[in-house]
Design an enzyme around this catalytic site. Structure first.
Site, short mmCIF file in Angstrom:
data_model
loop_
_atom_site.label_atom_id
_atom_site.label_comp_id
_atom_site.label_asym_id
_atom_site.label_seq_id
_atom_site.Cartn_x
_atom_site.Cartn_y
_atom_site.Cartn_z
N ARG A 304 36.81 14.43 -8.33
CA ARG A 304 36.39 13.29 -7.53
C ARG A 304 36.53 13.59 -6.04
O ARG A 304 35.64 13.26 -5.25
CB ARG A 304 37.20 12.04 -7.91
CG ARG A 304 36.74 11.45 -9.22
CD ARG A 304 37.63 10.35 -9.75
NE ARG A 304 37.02 9.78 -10.96
CZ ARG A 304 37.58 8.86 -11.73
NH1 ARG A 304 38.79 8.40 -11.42
NH2 ARG A 304 36.96 8.40 -12.80
N HIS A 447 28.09 10.63 -10.49
CA HIS A 447 28.93 11.42 -11.38
C HIS A 447 30.40 11.41 -10.98
O HIS A 447 30.76 11.03 -9.88
CB HIS A 447 28.38 12.84 -11.55
CG HIS A 447 28.51 13.75 -10.37
ND1 HIS A 447 28.37 15.11 -10.45
CD2 HIS A 447 28.74 13.50 -9.06
CE1 HIS A 447 28.52 15.65 -9.28
NE2 HIS A 447 28.75 14.71 -8.42
N GLU A 448 31.23 11.82 -11.95
CA GLU A 448 32.70 11.77 -11.83
C GLU A 448 33.21 10.35 -11.58
O GLU A 448 34.15 10.13 -10.81
CB GLU A 448 33.20 12.72 -10.73
CG GLU A 448 32.80 14.16 -10.92
CD GLU A 448 33.15 14.71 -12.30
OE1 GLU A 448 34.07 14.20 -12.93
OE2 GLU A 448 32.47 15.66 -12.74
N GLY A 449 32.60 9.41 -12.24
CA GLY A 449 32.99 8.00 -12.07
C GLY A 449 32.07 7.34 -11.07
O GLY A 449 32.14 7.64 -9.88
N GLN A 454 34.67 3.37 -9.53
CA GLN A 454 35.66 3.59 -8.47
C GLN A 454 36.16 2.27 -7.89
O GLN A 454 37.34 2.14 -7.55
CB GLN A 454 35.06 4.47 -7.36
CG GLN A 454 34.60 5.84 -7.80
CD GLN A 454 35.67 6.66 -8.46
OE1 GLN A 454 36.83 6.63 -8.06
NE2 GLN A 454 35.31 7.39 -9.51
#
Length: 597
Positions: A304, A447-449, A454
């Site tokens: 992240r 991506h990555e949350g 978030q």
């Protein structure tokens, strides 16, 4: 000629004049380093990024990986760049000496990596995923270091993370990939994983997949998830490459941007290969059963911040390219009414172009400062002298991680949009780089949350964890900056008063959201909260930079101070209506019904 990838001068300011990374050399872990070794790494990174990564960035975009049913084909320049990266020892730059690493501070390593992300995020994606994979195994799977980590750090193997599935997306509780125990410490995995970057290629000898799966009989939901190492090729005890594992490429995803990083759908255990004479992908458990998601968060949190870095790098290079264009492109005349006989002037002299460039500068330079600040927290965490000190730094890093991921992803994307606008019609063509930067960067809020995830993480977890300890830790740092700015007086004190007001309002609204007891209503607008929180944090980061310029004179320092002014006059005020909305616990989104759309 100055680079249009990043500003070396800005990196030096952030590292040495603001963060004082030289002070890290007083800590035992970094005692063998100095300003000279840091500068050498940064110089090497700029050279390699410029020579090996930047030249094929557009080629990587227009000639994305292809799959003919048997193998993936990638342009040869990618492999050549990765070989140069590995030969320079950069995959292990921040690793321990015992692993063959340079044991650099994370702050310097991130500054180094920013050059490659700015030059070519598609190619840079392969080693940075690999480094994050290796870091997870070092932390939670030390038994896998010899077979898998060391070859990854040497550039021989590459690594991935396999979380999502077609039917589950971000809802990891709903994954169905299963891992059946086989005895002897091995498992057979069966399932499909989606959106796997770097999932299949011929760039190295092997690919090490970190796969989330459920062992039959375990608890439902996320509590039943375990983590496994599943290599593309099995590896013998002597390190020799063995037979092909039962991991099959089902197809490639064709993306809007980031086309240079192959993105895949992988089938585990479909029976195309039969390692050991049976179908099923052979996997090795990482750590303890049913703690897989906890372990994977080690890689996800690193990733992240890495997403924040690449978003920043793309925003930064787009800013520098549009700045260069604005200085050389002539259009319009100086006087009003215009004298048609007068020479045209560079468009950078027009107020609205200056506005767009200032916005980009405030976003890109602010984001870079934030990401490097988080990297320094990693260094403080790694070298803390006491458990209390480590715990305090961890709380701060926890609450800043969703900001470091999402704020650059949102606002450096906006910088890329403004870069296109500065170039006008030319910016909308493939002949210039800025349209690709925008397409590449558009992935980063996803991506990555995602941005929404978030926001939920920040408001639903981070600001409330341990009785609000993370929020208090961040507040203490913000208050320290405000106190220093007030002591400095003058304009710094004026900015401090604005930040103090914004921060206090943020804390007040945060308390009010949870005082109602209606958690659904409190979280309904968590993305709005994330954006207001992020802008307040960046105002703090800009005040930090303003103070670091002290009374120094010159164009660079004047530019820093003016970017801070711009952020406080144009950006920080955006938080007020957002916080007003949040304070009302507005439920407009909750009340909307499907049939009304």
């Amino acid at each position: 000629m100055r680079s249009t990838l990043l500003s070396r001068r800005d990196l030096e300011f952030l590292l040495y004049e603001w963060l004082d990374v030289e002070a890290l050399t007083k800590r035992e872990r970094y005692a063998e380093h100095s300003r000279e070794t840091f500068d050498a790494v940064l110089e090497l990174s700029e050279q390699l990024a410029t020579k090996y990564f930047a030249p094929h960035n557009k080629l990587n975009d227009t000639n994305e990986p292809t799959f003919d049913g048997e193998r993936v084909t990638i342009i040869p320049e990618v492999g050549q760049a990765l070989a140069a990266f590995a030969k320079a020892g950069l995959p292990s730059a921040a690793m321990d000496y015992e692993l063959g690493g340079a044991q650099l501070p994370a702050t310097v390593a991130q500054a180094s990596y920013a050059w490659f992300q700015a030059a070519n995020p598609g190619t840079a994606g392969y080693p940075f995923l690999t480094v994050a994979n290796a870091n997870l195994l070092l932390a939670h799977g030390p038994e896998h270091v010899e077979k898998f980590v060391k070859p990854m750090l040497a550039g021989r193997f590459f690594g991935t993370m396999c979380l999502s599935e077609p039917q589950a997306g971000s809802s990891l509780a709903d994954i169905v990939t299963r891992a059946e125990p086989q005895g002897g410490g091995t498992y057979r995995l069966f399932g499909t994983k989606m959106w796997i970057s770097g999932g299949d290629h011929e760039l190295g000898e092997n690919i090490v997949h970190l796969v989330l799966a459920k062992i039959p009989g375990g608890p439902a939901g996320t509590k039943g998830i375990s983590l496994f190492v599943v290599p593309r090729f099995l590896v013998g005890d002597d390190g020799a490459i063995g037979e092909r594992n039962d991991v099959a490429l089902a197809g490639l995803n064709h993306k809007m941007g980031y086309r240079g990083t192959v993105n895949t759908v992988l089938n585990f255990g479909e029976g195309r290969w039969t390692p050991g004479g049976a179908p099923g992908a052979i996997g090795y458990l990482v750590g303890e059963p049913q703690r897989g998601l906890t372990y994977m968060f080690h890689m996800m949190n690193e990733a992240r911040i890495g997403v924040g870095l690449v978003a920043t790098a793309l925003g930064y290079t787009g800013y520098l390219e549009s700045l260069d264009y604005a200085r050389t492109r002539t259009q319009g005349r100086a006087k009003l009414p215009a004298d048609p006989s007068a020479p045209q002037r560079p468009i950078i002299e027009h107020a609205d172009v200056k506005r767009m460039l200032l916005a980009q500068k405030s976003y890109a330079e602010g984001a870079l400062a934030l990401v490097l600040y988080c990297a320094q927290l990693v260094d403080e965490q790694r070298t803390a002298e006491s458990e209390d000190e480590r715990r305090a730094v961890t709380l701060l890093l926890d609450i800043l991680t969703p900001i470091a991921k999402s704020w650059p992803s949102q606002w450096c994307l906006e910088a890329n949009s403004l870069a296109i606008q500065v170039l006008g019609g030319y910016g909308y063509t493939r002949e210039y780089n800025v349209e690709q930067h925008y397409r590449d960067n558009r992935l980063n809020p996803i991506h990555e949350g995602t941005h929404g995830i978030q926001g939920l993480d920040l408001l639903g977890r981070k600001v409330t964890q341990q009785g609000g300890a993370s929020l208090l830790a961040l507040g203490a740092r913000v208050d320290a900056t405000i106190t220093a700015a007030r002591a400095a007086g003058g304009e710094a004190a004026e900015l401090a008063a604005q930040l103090d007001s914004a921060w206090r309002r943020l804390v007040e609204v945060t308390a009010g959201l949870f005082a109602s007891g209606d958690i659904e209503a409190a979280l309904a607008n968590s993305s709005v909260y994330l954006e207001a929180f992020g802008h307040t944090v960046l105002a703090w980061i800009w005040l930090e930079q303003f103070l670091a310029t002290a009374d120094r004179s010159g164009d660079f320092y004047d530019g820093k101070r003016h970017a801070a002014r711009f952020f406080y006059r144009f950006e920080l005020p955006k938080t007020a209506p957002a916080l007003d909305l949040l304070a009302t616990l507005d439920t407009t989104t909750l009340q909307m019904r499907d049939e009304w759309f």
